[in-house]
Structures are given as structure tokens and as C-alpha cells.
Design a protein around this motif. Structure first.
Motif, PDB file in Angstrom:
ATOM      1  N   ALA A 286      81.558  -9.149  26.569  1.00  0.00           N
ATOM      2  CA  ALA A 286      81.578  -9.757  25.239  1.00  0.00           C
ATOM      3  C   ALA A 286      80.674  -8.998  24.271  1.00  0.00           C
ATOM      4  CB  ALA A 286      81.153 -11.231  25.336  1.00  0.00           C
ATOM      5  N   VAL A 287      79.503  -8.594  24.760  1.00  0.00           N
ATOM      6  CA  VAL A 287      78.588  -7.835  23.898  1.00  0.00           C
ATOM      7  C   VAL A 287      79.193  -6.501  23.517  1.00  0.00           C
ATOM      8  CG1 VAL A 287      76.352  -6.678  23.818  1.00  0.00           C
ATOM      9  CG2 VAL A 287      76.520  -8.985  24.748  1.00  0.00           C
ATOM     10  N   LEU A 288      79.765  -5.806  24.496  1.00  0.00           N
ATOM     11  CA  LEU A 288      80.354  -4.491  24.206  1.00  0.00           C
ATOM     12  C   LEU A 288      81.515  -4.608  23.219  1.00  0.00           C
ATOM     13  CD1 LEU A 288      80.322  -2.845  27.768  1.00  0.00           C
ATOM     14  CD2 LEU A 288      78.803  -2.391  25.831  1.00  0.00           C
ATOM     15  N   VAL A 289      82.349  -5.607  23.402  1.00  0.00           N
ATOM     16  CA  VAL A 289      83.474  -5.787  22.486  1.00  0.00           C
ATOM     17  C   VAL A 289      82.979  -6.126  21.082  1.00  0.00           C
ATOM     18  CG1 VAL A 289      85.478  -7.243  21.966  1.00  0.00           C
ATOM     19  CG2 VAL A 289      85.081  -6.449  24.300  1.00  0.00           C
ATOM     20  N   SER A 290      81.986  -7.009  20.998  1.00  0.00           N
ATOM     21  CA  SER A 290      81.459  -7.392  19.684  1.00  0.00           C
ATOM     22  C   SER A 290      80.788  -6.218  18.985  1.00  0.00           C
ATOM     23  CB  SER A 290      80.462  -8.551  19.850  1.00  0.00           C
ATOM     24  OG  SER A 290      81.082  -9.660  20.459  1.00  0.00           O
ATOM     25  N   VAL A 291      80.017  -5.443  19.758  1.00  0.00           N
ATOM     26  CA  VAL A 291      79.380  -4.263  19.173  1.00  0.00           C
ATOM     27  C   VAL A 291      80.438  -3.260  18.730  1.00  0.00           C
ATOM     28  CG1 VAL A 291      77.945  -2.258  19.690  1.00  0.00           C
ATOM     29  CG2 VAL A 291      77.208  -4.540  20.407  1.00  0.00           C
ATOM     30  N   GLY A 292      81.450  -3.054  19.529  1.00  0.00           N
ATOM     31  CA  GLY A 292      82.495  -2.098  19.162  1.00  0.00           C
ATOM     32  C   GLY A 292      83.270  -2.498  17.929  1.00  0.00           C
ATOM     33  N   LEU A 293      83.417  -3.819  17.692  1.00  0.00           N
ATOM     34  CA  LEU A 293      84.178  -4.282  16.534  1.00  0.00           C
ATOM     35  C   LEU A 293      83.342  -4.343  15.250  1.00  0.00           C
ATOM     36  CD1 LEU A 293      86.325  -7.165  18.095  1.00  0.00           C
ATOM     37  CD2 LEU A 293      87.082  -4.881  17.429  1.00  0.00           C
TER      38      LEU A 293
ATOM     39  N   PHE B  49      92.304 -12.722  16.465  1.00  0.00           N
ATOM     40  CA  PHE B  49      93.240 -11.770  15.881  1.00  0.00           C
ATOM     41  C   PHE B  49      92.693 -11.342  14.524  1.00  0.00           C
ATOM     42  CE2 PHE B  49      94.708 -15.995  14.694  1.00  0.00           C
ATOM     43  CZ  PHE B  49      94.919 -15.883  13.329  1.00  0.00           C
ATOM     44  N   GLY B  50      93.315 -10.352  13.891  1.00  0.00           N
ATOM     45  CA  GLY B  50      92.822  -9.790  12.633  1.00  0.00           C
ATOM     46  C   GLY B  50      91.808  -8.684  12.842  1.00  0.00           C
ATOM     47  N   ILE B  51      92.044  -7.865  13.916  1.00  0.00           N
ATOM     48  CA  ILE B  51      91.083  -6.795  14.222  1.00  0.00           C
ATOM     49  C   ILE B  51      91.045  -5.760  13.100  1.00  0.00           C
ATOM     50  CG2 ILE B  51      90.440  -5.031  15.891  1.00  0.00           C
ATOM     51  CD1 ILE B  51      90.219  -7.931  16.865  1.00  0.00           C
ATOM     52  N   ILE B  52      92.217  -5.364  12.597  1.00  0.00           N
ATOM     53  CA  ILE B  52      92.263  -4.370  11.506  1.00  0.00           C
ATOM     54  C   ILE B  52      91.540  -4.904  10.277  1.00  0.00           C
ATOM     55  CG2 ILE B  52      93.801  -3.106   9.946  1.00  0.00           C
ATOM     56  CD1 ILE B  52      95.860  -3.025  12.174  1.00  0.00           C
ATOM     57  N   LEU B  53      91.802  -6.169   9.955  1.00  0.00           N
ATOM     58  CA  LEU B  53      91.129  -6.792   8.809  1.00  0.00           C
ATOM     59  C   LEU B  53      89.625  -6.793   9.018  1.00  0.00           C
ATOM     60  CD1 LEU B  53      91.192  -8.444   6.164  1.00  0.00           C
ATOM     61  CD2 LEU B  53      91.456 -10.494   7.592  1.00  0.00           C
ATOM     62  N   LEU B  54      89.174  -7.116  10.210  1.00  0.00           N
ATOM     63  CA  LEU B  54      87.745  -7.191  10.491  1.00  0.00           C
ATOM     64  C   LEU B  54      87.070  -5.827  10.336  1.00  0.00           C
ATOM     65  CD1 LEU B  54      85.258  -8.734  11.568  1.00  0.00           C
ATOM     66  CD2 LEU B  54      86.036  -8.146  13.882  1.00  0.00           C
ATOM     67  N   VAL B  55      87.639  -4.814  10.975  1.00  0.00           N
ATOM     68  CA  VAL B  55      87.022  -3.486  10.963  1.00  0.00           C
ATOM     69  C   VAL B  55      86.996  -2.894   9.556  1.00  0.00           C
ATOM     70  CG1 VAL B  55      87.257  -1.123  11.819  1.00  0.00           C
ATOM     71  CG2 VAL B  55      87.600  -3.056  13.380  1.00  0.00           C
TER      72      VAL B  55
ATOM     73  N   GLU C 186      79.676 -14.439  15.702  1.00  0.00           N
ATOM     74  CA  GLU C 186      80.923 -15.193  15.853  1.00  0.00           C
ATOM     75  C   GLU C 186      81.869 -14.496  16.814  1.00  0.00           C
ATOM     76  OE1 GLU C 186      84.288 -17.349  12.988  1.00  0.00           O
ATOM     77  OE2 GLU C 186      83.150 -15.597  12.285  1.00  0.00           O
ATOM     78  N   THR C 187      81.993 -13.177  16.671  1.00  0.00           N
ATOM     79  CA  THR C 187      82.863 -12.425  17.573  1.00  0.00           C
ATOM     80  C   THR C 187      82.354 -12.499  19.010  1.00  0.00           C
ATOM     81  OG1 THR C 187      83.378 -10.910  15.767  1.00  0.00           O
ATOM     82  CG2 THR C 187      83.918 -10.178  17.979  1.00  0.00           C
ATOM     83  N   LEU C 188      81.043 -12.366  19.176  1.00  0.00           N
ATOM     84  CA  LEU C 188      80.462 -12.451  20.516  1.00  0.00           C
ATOM     85  C   LEU C 188      80.743 -13.812  21.146  1.00  0.00           C
ATOM     86  CD1 LEU C 188      78.612 -11.335  22.761  1.00  0.00           C
ATOM     87  CD2 LEU C 188      76.656 -12.235  21.466  1.00  0.00           C
TER      88      LEU C 188
ATOM     89  N   SER D 228      87.295  -4.411   6.621  1.00  0.00           N
ATOM     90  CA  SER D 228      86.481  -5.178   5.669  1.00  0.00           C
ATOM     91  C   SER D 228      84.992  -4.941   5.885  1.00  0.00           C
ATOM     92  CB  SER D 228      86.811  -6.660   5.790  1.00  0.00           C
ATOM     93  OG  SER D 228      86.477  -7.146   7.090  1.00  0.00           O
ATOM     94  N   LEU D 229      84.558  -4.848   7.144  1.00  0.00           N
ATOM     95  CA  LEU D 229      83.143  -4.544   7.386  1.00  0.00           C
ATOM     96  C   LEU D 229      82.779  -3.153   6.884  1.00  0.00           C
ATOM     97  CD1 LEU D 229      82.497  -6.036  10.938  1.00  0.00           C
ATOM     98  CD2 LEU D 229      81.630  -6.876   8.753  1.00  0.00           C
ATOM     99  N   TYR D 230      83.655  -2.191   7.128  1.00  0.00           N
ATOM    100  CA  TYR D 230      83.404  -0.826   6.614  1.00  0.00           C
ATOM    101  C   TYR D 230      83.294  -0.843   5.085  1.00  0.00           C
ATOM    102  CZ  TYR D 230      84.707   3.712   4.762  1.00  0.00           C
ATOM    103  OH  TYR D 230      84.756   4.861   4.024  1.00  0.00           O
ATOM    104  N   THR D 231      84.215  -1.519   4.420  1.00  0.00           N
ATOM    105  CA  THR D 231      84.199  -1.565   2.955  1.00  0.00           C
ATOM    106  C   THR D 231      82.956  -2.260   2.436  1.00  0.00           C
ATOM    107  OG1 THR D 231      86.615  -1.655   2.982  1.00  0.00           O
ATOM    108  CG2 THR D 231      85.516  -2.254   0.927  1.00  0.00           C
ATOM    109  N   LEU D 232      82.575  -3.355   3.118  1.00  0.00           N
ATOM    110  CA  LEU D 232      81.379  -4.087   2.704  1.00  0.00           C
ATOM    111  C   LEU D 232      80.143  -3.192   2.737  1.00  0.00           C
ATOM    112  CD1 LEU D 232      80.097  -6.903   2.031  1.00  0.00           C
ATOM    113  CD2 LEU D 232      79.663  -7.100   4.492  1.00  0.00           C
ATOM    114  N   ALA D 233      79.991  -2.450   3.811  1.00  0.00           N
ATOM    115  CA  ALA D 233      78.815  -1.584   3.945  1.00  0.00           C
ATOM    116  C   ALA D 233      78.887  -0.371   3.023  1.00  0.00           C
ATOM    117  CB  ALA D 233      78.670  -1.116   5.395  1.00  0.00           C
ATOM    118  N   ALA D 234      80.089   0.115   2.740  1.00  0.00           N
ATOM    119  CA  ALA D 234      80.222   1.351   1.963  1.00  0.00           C
ATOM    120  C   ALA D 234      80.137   1.121   0.464  1.00  0.00           C
ATOM    121  CB  ALA D 234      81.545   2.044   2.293  1.00  0.00           C
TER     122      ALA D 234
END
Length: 423
Positions: free
Chosen positions: A157-164, A92-98, A127-129, A100-106
Motif C-alpha cells: 500500500a505504501v509503495l503504491v501510494s508513493v508511486g501515485l 479509479f481515476g489514476i490518470i486524473l490523479l497523476v 487517502e490513497t494509502l 492533477s498532482l503534477y499540474t498542482l505542483a508545477a
């Protein structure tokens, strides 16, 4: 100086948002992520692990606090990412994950900190994979329904991890690079604007100096013309006053000389003023000014001065500015002799030398060596010195040992006009 949103905000203390709408956006995302994480914690510990309220309530609160960590994403971009890594095992915490990763890279400067971005993003991906794959492989099949092949679970699992993980990181990198490019262009524009302002100020200063130099030059020309001619006119007027009753014929001659001198002064003034009104056009070879020295000496003779002119060396033409300067030096010397050494013998020398042309005006000490007031070397001589030095020559003005006075200038031979130009 520009800075990325994740840097330099500490100077503003707790409130690191630059705009109000940024604070509202972060508050909305944090509330949404907190709600999702709270529900995810409640579902994971209550529905899946079947723990009691003593574990579910703290898990729900911790999940809400973890989602609320998005409030500090602009100040500490890594904090929400680390929190999301703690919540990933619970899926859980999909919104937080997406987000936070965007902010980290930006917000982290690229490429100076790309190692941190790559490491954290890679850890989250792995970890997600692992957690998605583990969750799929531990699904209990319904009776009579076969499970898909293992490679299907791996692919999912790979597709979901890549998408997230990949889209938020790539989007953040693009937005961050675009933001830094815009800031760089703004800095460059400000720099160019400052440079243009500096160039404009320098141009105005050059124009001001040029106007000042031109005014100074014109003032010198006016002084040279007026001082010499008026001095001659004053001498003639004094003579006229003394002899008008005794010798009317000589008085008439003096009056005629005064009129001629006045007309010459007016003509020279008209020439100076005509230069100010003249449009710039092709250069015209001016007649030799030094050829007018005999006439200048004759005018002083007519005013009663005992003056001789000596010319030596092979005559060489010099450019107009050089000859004009030499002429003005002689004129200034004669003017000073008229004003301060009346009755003294004056010698004018014009010498064409291998290293240049030399002009000099020497006057004896009047009164048989008695102390008299010598030429003061005022503004006229100062102006002559500046003009001669500006042409690369040397200038001397001062008293002689016998009580006389010398005004002398030497102009370099490089100012001479080539004979090829005279053909």
C-alpha cells in the motif's frame, strides 16, 4: 511581466490556453481520463457493488465528468485534485490523479503557496494509502491459500501510494521551478537589453553634447580671432583710404600693418584648424599667452587707438586654458572698443592677485561725455562670460557711470600652475 500558467489567465476569459497545442494536449488528457473514470465508475458500482442501472449510469456519467475536469487544470489547478480525491475511494481515476498532482505542483507558485501543495498532496497520499490498504486487507482468500503477513499489505500500500503521488509532485515541482527560472532569465535579459539601450542612448547624447560643446568652443575661437583681426584691418583700411594721397609713407605703413594683421589672423586660424587635425598625444606645456598682451596692445596702438597697459602684482603662470581665456577677454574688449568707441582712451589692466588673476579693458566715453553708442555686449561677450564661468571665475561687462564701458574677468588662483611643474 511573466506569470505562471495557473495565474493571470483570468484576464483572457474562458480560453486560458496560451498555445493551441496546449489546448489539444489538455483535451486529449481530459478525454483519456474521462474514459478511464467512466469505466472505473461503471466497474465499481456495477461489478463490485452490484447496483442496478439506476446507480451505474449516473456513476459512469459522473466519472466521465470528473475525468474531464482536466480541461481546467491550467486555470484552476486545485479542481482536478479535489475531484480525484472524491474518486480515490473507488480506486479509479489514476490518470486524473497523476496529471492533477503534477499540474498542482508545477503551476502554483513555489514557495509562496507551498502550504497548499503540501496539504493537498499529503491528503491524497493518505487517502490513497488508506484505500489501497483497505482493499488489500478485505481480499477474500481462496480456500486452502494462506494470506501474506499484514506488513506485506502495508508495504504494498505504501509503495503504491508513493508511486501515485510522489513522482507527479516532484516532477511538477522540478518543471515549475525550471519554467520560473527560464522566465526569470528572460525577464533579466529583457531588463539588461533595456538597460543597454538606455546606456547607448545616454552615450549618444553625451557624444552629441560633446560635439556641440566642441563646435561652440571652436566657433568662439574663430570669432575671437576673426573679429579682432578684421576689426584692426578695417581700421587700417579706413586710415589708408584717407591718407593714401596725402601721406604715401604713412599709407605704406598702414598697408604693412594690415598685411601683418592678416598674417597673424591666418596663423591663428591655422593653429585652431591644426588642433582639429591633431592626434591625441602627451601633454606639452604651452608658452604663456598672457605674455602676448603687450603685443596685442601695440597692434591696437598701431591702428590709432590710445591704449595703455598696466601690469601689477607678482606674475604667476596659469594653465593654458585660463591664460587663453584671459587673453581672449582682453582681445574682445579691445575689439569692442575699436568698433563702438573710436577715439576713446582705453586702459588694459592685468593684475596678479592672491585670489587669482584679473584682466580688464576700460574705455572712456568719447566726445567729452556726449551720448555715444556703447559696446553692445553681443555674442562675443556672451561667449567670454560662458568661458570664464566655466572655469569658476567671475565676469563683468557693462557701462560705467562716466559713460565709458568696462569688460572685466577674474579667474581663480586654483588655475595657477604649481611652481614644481616648472622646474
Amino acid at each position: 511581466m511573466s506569470m505562471s500558467p495557473g495565474e493571470g489567465a483570468s484576464a483572457r476569459g474562458l480560453w486560458w490556453w496560451e498555445q493551441r497545442r496546449s489546448a489539444l494536449l489538455d483535451g486529449f488528457l481530459a478525454a483519456l481520463a474521462a474514459l478511464e473514470c467512466a469505466l472505473g465508475g461503471y466497474s465499481f458500482f456495477g461489478d463490485r457493488l452490484h447496483l442496478g442501472a439506476a446507480a451505474v449510469v449516473p456513476a459512469t456519467v459522473i466519472g466521465a465528468l470528473g475525468g474531464a475536469s482536466l480541461l481546467v487544470r491550467r486555470r484552476w489547478p486545485a479542481v482536478p485534485v479535489l475531484v480525484s480525491m472524491v474518486l480515490v475511494p473507488g480506486l479509479f481515476g489514476i490518470i486524473l490523479l497523476v496529471v492533477s498532482l503534477y499540474t498542482l505542483a508545477a503551476t502554483w507558485t513555489w514557495p509562496s503557496r507551498r502550504g497548499r501543495v503540501l496539504v493537498l498532496s499529503s491528503v491524497v497520499f493518505v487517502e490513497t494509502l488508506g484505500m489501497v490498504l483497505f482493499s488489500l486487507l478485505t481480499i477474500e482468500p481462496k480456500p486452502g491459500e494462506p494470506l501474506p503477513a499484514t506488513w506485506v499489505f502495508v508495504l504494498i500500500a505504501v509503495l503504491v501510494s508513493v508511486g501515485l503521488t510522489v513522482p507527479p509532485v516532484v516532477t511538477g515541482l522540478y518543471i515549475g521551478a525550471r519554467r520560473r527560472l527560464v522566465e526569470s532569465l528572460k525577464d533579466r535579459a529583457h531588463g539588461l537589453e533595456a538597460e543597454l539601450d538606455l546606456l547607448a542612448e545616454q552615450a549618444r547624447e553625451r557624444a552629441r553634447r560633446a560635439r556641440l560643446e566642441e563646435r561652440t568652443r571652436i566657433a568662439r575661437e574663430m570669432h575671437d580671432v576673426v573679429a579682432h583681426r578684421v576689426s584692426l584691418m578695417v581700421v587700417h583700411a579706413g586710415a589708408l583710404e584717407r591718407i593714401v594721397a596725402k601721406d604715401p609713407e604713412k599709407a605704406a605703413q598702414s598697408a604693412k600693418l594690415m598685411a601683418d594683421t592678416g598674417r597673424q589672423a591666418l596663423n591663428e586660424l591655422r593653429e585652431i584648424l591644426g588642433v582639429l587635425r591633431m592626434n591625441e598625444g602627451p601633454a606639452v606645456e604651452a608658452p604663456s599667452v598672457l605674455a602676448e598682451l603687450p603685443r596685442l596692445v601695440d597692434q591696437s596702438k598701431a591702428a590709432g587707438m590710445t591704449v595703455t597697459l598696466t601690469v601689477s602684482g607678482s606674475r604667476r603662470p596659469y594653465n593654458g586654458e585660463a591664460e587663453q581665456t584671459a587673453y581672449r577677454v582682453v582681445q574682445e574688449g579691445l575689439t569692442n572698443a575699436h568698433k563702438h568707441a573710436g577715439g576713446a582712451r582705453v586702459s588694459v589692466l592685468l593684475a596678479y592677485l592672491p585670489n587669482g588673476v584679473r584682466v580688464a579693458v576700460l574705455n572712456d566715453c568719447p566726445g567729452g561725455g556726449e551720448q555715444v553708442k556703447l559696446p553692445s555686449g553681443g555674442n562675443g561677450l556672451v561667449g567670454m562670460r560662458e568661458r570664464v564661468l566655466a572655469l569658476g571665475g567671475s565676469f563683468l561687462a557693462g557701462p560705467e557711470q562716466d559713460g565709458g564701458y568696462r569688460v572685466e574677468a577674474l579667474l581663480p588662483s586654483r588655475l595657477a600652475v604649481s611652481t614644481d611643474r616648472l622646474v
